[in-house]
Write a protein that holds these residues in place. Structure first.
Motif, PDB file in Angstrom:
ATOM      1  N   ALA A   1       0.888  -1.169   0.000  1.00  0.00           N
ATOM      2  CA  ALA A   1       0.000   0.000   0.000  1.00  0.00           C
ATOM      3  C   ALA A   1       0.919   1.210   0.000  1.00  0.00           C
ATOM      4  CB  ALA A   1      -0.890   0.009   1.231  1.00  0.00           C
ATOM      5  N   TYR A   2       0.533   2.253  -0.747  1.00  0.00           N
ATOM      6  CA  TYR A   2       1.388   3.436  -0.809  1.00  0.00           C
ATOM      7  C   TYR A   2       0.528   4.694  -0.837  1.00  0.00           C
ATOM      8  CZ  TYR A   2       0.258   3.540  -5.830  1.00  0.00           C
ATOM      9  OH  TYR A   2      -0.404   3.588  -7.029  1.00  0.00           O
ATOM     10  N   ILE A   3       1.112   5.792  -0.369  1.00  0.00           N
ATOM     11  CA  ILE A   3       0.415   7.080  -0.397  1.00  0.00           C
ATOM     12  C   ILE A   3       1.447   8.193  -0.426  1.00  0.00           C
ATOM     13  CG2 ILE A   3       0.254   7.517   2.108  1.00  0.00           C
ATOM     14  CD1 ILE A   3      -2.784   8.212   1.539  1.00  0.00           C
ATOM     15  N   ALA A   4       1.133   9.250  -1.142  1.00  0.00           N
ATOM     16  CA  ALA A   4       1.920  10.483  -1.126  1.00  0.00           C
ATOM     17  C   ALA A   4       0.897  11.605  -1.097  1.00  0.00           C
ATOM     18  CB  ALA A   4       2.808  10.580  -2.355  1.00  0.00           C
ATOM     19  N   SER A   5       0.927  12.413  -0.045  1.00  0.00           N
ATOM     20  CA  SER A   5      -0.168  13.355   0.161  1.00  0.00           C
ATOM     21  C   SER A   5       0.337  14.712   0.631  1.00  0.00           C
ATOM     22  CB  SER A   5      -1.137  12.780   1.193  1.00  0.00           C
ATOM     23  OG  SER A   5      -2.222  13.646   1.399  1.00  0.00           O
ATOM     24  N   PHE A   6      -0.061  15.767  -0.094  1.00  0.00           N
ATOM     25  CA  PHE A   6       0.174  17.136   0.352  1.00  0.00           C
ATOM     26  C   PHE A   6      -0.938  17.512   1.334  1.00  0.00           C
ATOM     27  CE2 PHE A   6       2.295  17.032  -3.770  1.00  0.00           C
ATOM     28  CZ  PHE A   6       3.504  17.659  -3.483  1.00  0.00           C
ATOM     29  N   ASP A   7      -0.594  18.215   2.395  1.00  0.00           N
ATOM     30  CA  ASP A   7      -1.572  18.533   3.440  1.00  0.00           C
ATOM     31  C   ASP A   7      -2.814  19.223   2.884  1.00  0.00           C
ATOM     32  OD1 ASP A   7       0.346  17.507   5.072  1.00  0.00           O
ATOM     33  OD2 ASP A   7       0.697  19.328   6.240  1.00  0.00           O
ATOM     34  N   ASP A   8      -2.616  20.151   1.943  1.00  0.00           N
ATOM     35  CA  ASP A   8      -3.759  20.922   1.448  1.00  0.00           C
ATOM     36  C   ASP A   8      -4.008  20.693  -0.044  1.00  0.00           C
ATOM     37  OD1 ASP A   8      -4.030  22.201   3.958  1.00  0.00           O
ATOM     38  OD2 ASP A   8      -2.351  23.499   3.435  1.00  0.00           O
ATOM     39  N   GLY A   9      -3.493  19.589  -0.561  1.00  0.00           N
ATOM     40  CA  GLY A   9      -3.617  19.424  -2.005  1.00  0.00           C
ATOM     41  C   GLY A   9      -3.752  17.987  -2.433  1.00  0.00           C
ATOM     42  N   ALA A  10      -2.961  17.624  -3.423  1.00  0.00           N
ATOM     43  CA  ALA A  10      -3.111  16.331  -4.086  1.00  0.00           C
ATOM     44  C   ALA A  10      -2.731  15.172  -3.186  1.00  0.00           C
ATOM     45  CB  ALA A  10      -2.242  16.313  -5.333  1.00  0.00           C
ATOM     46  N   THR A  11      -3.440  14.070  -3.362  1.00  0.00           N
ATOM     47  CA  THR A  11      -3.070  12.802  -2.745  1.00  0.00           C
ATOM     48  C   THR A  11      -2.965  11.754  -3.843  1.00  0.00           C
ATOM     49  OG1 THR A  11      -4.081  13.280  -0.602  1.00  0.00           O
ATOM     50  CG2 THR A  11      -3.828  10.962  -1.178  1.00  0.00           C
ATOM     51  N   TYR A  12      -1.840  11.062  -3.864  1.00  0.00           N
ATOM     52  CA  TYR A  12      -1.638   9.948  -4.791  1.00  0.00           C
ATOM     53  C   TYR A  12      -1.569   8.688  -3.948  1.00  0.00           C
ATOM     54  CZ  TYR A  12      -0.215  13.883  -7.670  1.00  0.00           C
ATOM     55  OH  TYR A  12      -0.188  15.077  -8.335  1.00  0.00           O
ATOM     56  N   LYS A  13      -2.432   7.750  -4.205  1.00  0.00           N
ATOM     57  CA  LYS A  13      -2.412   6.548  -3.370  1.00  0.00           C
ATOM     58  C   LYS A  13      -2.848   5.335  -4.176  1.00  0.00           C
ATOM     59  CE  LYS A  13      -7.066   7.301  -1.466  1.00  0.00           C
ATOM     60  NZ  LYS A  13      -7.861   7.438  -0.231  1.00  0.00           N
ATOM     61  N   GLY A  14      -2.454   4.178  -3.679  1.00  0.00           N
ATOM     62  CA  GLY A  14      -2.848   2.956  -4.358  1.00  0.00           C
ATOM     63  C   GLY A  14      -2.364   1.739  -3.596  1.00  0.00           C
ATOM     64  N   ALA A  15      -2.695   0.583  -4.135  1.00  0.00           N
ATOM     65  CA  ALA A  15      -2.300  -0.679  -3.501  1.00  0.00           C
ATOM     66  C   ALA A  15      -2.201  -1.737  -4.581  1.00  0.00           C
ATOM     67  CB  ALA A  15      -3.327  -1.086  -2.452  1.00  0.00           C
ATOM     68  N   VAL A  16      -1.291  -2.681  -4.358  1.00  0.00           N
ATOM     69  CA  VAL A  16      -1.127  -3.779  -5.308  1.00  0.00           C
ATOM     70  C   VAL A  16      -0.752  -5.026  -4.515  1.00  0.00           C
ATOM     71  CG1 VAL A  16       1.275  -3.123  -5.735  1.00  0.00           C
ATOM     72  CG2 VAL A  16       0.081  -4.530  -7.423  1.00  0.00           C
ATOM     73  N   GLY A  17      -1.248  -6.173  -4.947  1.00  0.00           N
ATOM     74  CA  GLY A  17      -0.922  -7.425  -4.269  1.00  0.00           C
ATOM     75  C   GLY A  17      -1.986  -7.851  -3.271  1.00  0.00           C
ATOM     76  N   LEU A  18      -1.664  -8.923  -2.551  1.00  0.00           N
ATOM     77  CA  LEU A  18      -2.656  -9.566  -1.687  1.00  0.00           C
ATOM     78  C   LEU A  18      -2.358  -9.365  -0.203  1.00  0.00           C
ATOM     79  CD1 LEU A  18      -3.176 -12.967  -3.563  1.00  0.00           C
ATOM     80  CD2 LEU A  18      -4.681 -10.960  -3.585  1.00  0.00           C
ATOM     81  N   ASP A  19      -3.380  -9.008   0.507  1.00  0.00           N
ATOM     82  CA  ASP A  19      -3.376  -8.922   1.975  1.00  0.00           C
ATOM     83  C   ASP A  19      -3.245 -10.337   2.548  1.00  0.00           C
ATOM     84  OD1 ASP A  19      -5.072  -9.540   4.283  1.00  0.00           O
ATOM     85  OD2 ASP A  19      -5.683  -7.455   4.334  1.00  0.00           O
TER      86      ASP A  19
END
Length: 349
Positions: free
Chosen positions: A28-46
């Motif tokens: 699972a991954y995320i990159a997030s600006f406090d007041d702006g864009a968020t890029y997030k996603g996940a790949v693979g199995l839990d």
């Protein structure tokens, strides 16, 4: 710095993870600006066995990324006048024995205490990371050891013992164990509702299964039932770690002065005035990174079946978190590559 959502940036980050199979443990991954864009996603199995996919709300063991929460708890108690960083660890854990008297909480925070790592003592006792091991047993191992690795304050030696002992300090001073204290004072106020320390397994909530590979290269479940808190044992999601990252700017919990202190480096010289051997830029539960032409806070984690990396860029108000449920995953590399995509700069100094 473009903090609005950018489709090309989103695609470029997705591409970083395109070699991860959807049928194996993943990220699972995320990159997030406090007041702006968020890029997030996940790949693979839990869970390979149940064919459950990972999502950005999947809970993982974040291993040593946990250390910053322990350090933060200590700073909260210091702020209330309930302890001092220059107190001897013996004030709170007297059973360690007289040899540990010169070791202060500050030494433990900055990994210069010289106490043996409790994991080495477990290994010496033929206890594997997949065997049961309680905090009490490890404290007994430390009590029986009675020998420092080096004179206090003379060397940097990354130590899980230090942060495990700091968890005992929190309990002694606050009357609540680190699980209860952090939930009440850190996680709940920040609405980190899927984050908690764990002091026993199996957990009462669903967590991504941890995996390694066997000699034939097939995935096998690899998890540890060890019950220590402080040096690790926080279980969280990438989305919750963004809320934590934002607190480095807002000071919603602790206040802005306290969060600023998290980036205070340990001393550069020993009590005799000589440079500390093997010293690193380790602050209070976080390291100070120097790539990307700017300072940032970071910490990586790795423990039976899990890998994690957390980054906070204060100037950009940007948080990046990458967590995996595969033992040999390079979460740090993925986090830094993600930062390169967003910042348009290489991590190399």
């Amino acid at each position: 710095m473009n903090t609005t959502h950018n489709q090309a940036t989103d695609e470029a980050i997705k591409q970083l993870f395109n070699k991860v199979s959807p049928n194996e443990p993943g990220f699972a991954y995320i990159a997030s600006f406090d007041d702006g864009a968020t890029y997030k996603g996940a790949v693979g199995l839990d869970s390979i066995e149940k064919k459950l996919p990972i999502t950005t709300k999947t809970i993982f063991n974040i291993a040593s990324v946990s250390k910053q929460f322990t350090a933060f708890a200590i700073l909260l108690l210091e702020q209330e006048g309930k302890l001092k960083l220059d107190d001897s660890i013996l004030k709170y854990v007297p059973s360690l024995g007289e040899y540990a008297r010169p070791v202060t909480l500050r030494h433990l925070i900055h990994h210069t205490g010289g106490l043996v790592d409790y994991m080495q003592l477990a290994e010496a006792a033929k206890i594997k990371d997949t065997d049961n091991l309680t905090a009490k047993q490890s404290l007994k191992h430390l009590e029986n050891h009675q020998t420092a690795k080096f004179p206090v304050g003379t060397q940097y030696d990354y130590s899980n013992t230090g942060y495990f002992l700091l968890s005992l300090v929190v309990e002694k001073v606050s009357g609540k164990n680190l699980l209860e204290f952090s939930k009440e004072r850190i996680f709940k106020p920040l609405n980190m509702n899927d984050t908690t320390f764990v002091d026993r397994y199996p957990t009462p909530f669903p967590v991504a299964r941890g995996y390694s590979k066997n000699e034939q290269g097939a995935y096998k479940i690899y998890e540890s039932p060890w019950e220590h808190m402080g040096d690790g044992a926080v279980h969280s999601t990438v989305e919750d770690l963004v809320k934590w990252g934002q607190n480095f700017t807002t000071g919603t919990v602790g206040g802005k002065d306290l969060v600023k202190r998290m980036s205070e480096l340990g001393p550069k010289t020993s009590p005799s005035g000589k440079p500390i051997i093997d010293n690193e830029d380790y602050a209070i539960g976080v390291s100070i990174g120097k790539g990307f032409d700017r300072p940032y806070l970071e910490h990586s984690g790795g423990w039976a079946g899990y890998a994690s990396h957390f980054m906070r860029f204060p100037e950009e108000r940007l948080t990046i978190a990458v967590i995996s449920n595969y033992n040999d995953a390079d979460a740090e590399e993925y986090a830094k590559k993600t930062a390169e995509v967003i910042l348009g700069k290489s991590a190399r100094k």
